[in-house]
Design an enzyme around this catalytic site. Structure first.
Site, short mmCIF file in Angstrom:
data_model
loop_
_atom_site.label_atom_id
_atom_site.label_comp_id
_atom_site.label_asym_id
_atom_site.label_seq_id
_atom_site.Cartn_x
_atom_site.Cartn_y
_atom_site.Cartn_z
N CYS A 150 0.83 -1.21 0.00
CA CYS A 150 0.00 0.00 0.00
C CYS A 150 0.87 1.27 0.00
O CYS A 150 1.49 1.60 1.01
CB CYS A 150 -0.92 -0.05 1.23
SG CYS A 150 -1.80 1.48 1.56
N CYS A 193 -0.05 3.90 2.57
CA CYS A 193 0.37 3.45 3.91
C CYS A 193 1.82 3.86 4.17
O CYS A 193 2.15 4.36 5.24
CB CYS A 193 0.24 1.93 4.05
SG CYS A 193 -1.44 1.29 3.88
#
Length: 198
Positions: free
Chosen positions: A41, A44
């Site tokens: 991600c 993230c």
């Protein structure tokens, strides 16, 4: 937690097995911000240093825990994580605030500021002490009897002016926020407050 320049992680990695201890129980002593993330991600990876910076700048007032959603799918399901990064703040064993997606450093700082601010009911108690207003409400709040405080608020509403009714509504909302939205007292008194006001 110390910072990574000292060779120690600025967060604790949490799993299904350690979540109850490292997050839920720990949040009874200090707020714990949980970052639900995955290695693949991109947002993230962008959010992690922002979270670590905010935690580091608060000198132990808050803990950062990271949950890899791929390795811990049951935690993701239990906390209804539908998109990542998902950030959930825990206090007293429950989620009190959250957001999904990468956020700007300013927005993340505001999230931490709100999490660490004293509960509105503490400010309310100080305000009532200073003003001498609503002594029955103050007495009940100082005794920890939230239901009695709300009963006193409801008793005042009937003959109150519109301005006074608004003030009483704000007092009740501060008590509701202190209790949390799912607390049985909040649920019961929210209905009674609405009926009294409207």
């Amino acid at each position: 937690m110390t910072d990574e320049r000292a060779g120690v992680s600025a967060h604790v990695d949490v799993t299904d097995a350690t979540f109850e201890t490292d997050v839920v129980e720990r949040s009874r002593d200090v707020p714990v911000v949980v970052d639900f993330w995955a290695a693949w991600c991109g947002p993230c990876r962008a959010l992690t240093p922002v979270l670590e910076q905010e935690v580091g700048s608060r000198n132990g007032a808050v803990v950062l825990a990271k949950v890899d959603v791929d390795a811990n799918p049951s935690l993701s399901a239990a906390y209804r994580v539908q998109g990542i990064p998902a950030v959930k703040a825990f206090k007293d064993g429950r989620v009190v605030s959250e957001f999904v997606g990468a956020r700007s450093p300013v927005t993340v700082a505001a999230f931490f500021d709100e999490l660490l601010a004293p509960p509105p009911v503490e400010g309310l108690v100080a305000e009532l002490r200073a003003s001498g207003d609503l002594p029955e409400v103050l007495f009940a709040l100082e005794a920890g009897d939230r239901a009695r405080a709300l009963d006193a608020v409801l008793a005042e509403i009937a003959g109150a002016t519109p301005e006074r009714r608004e003030r009483l509504r704000e007092v009740a909302l501060a008590v509701f926020q202190d209790l949390g939205p799912d607390d049985p007292t909040t649920v019961a008194y929210r209905r009674r407050l609405a009926a009294a006001l409207y």
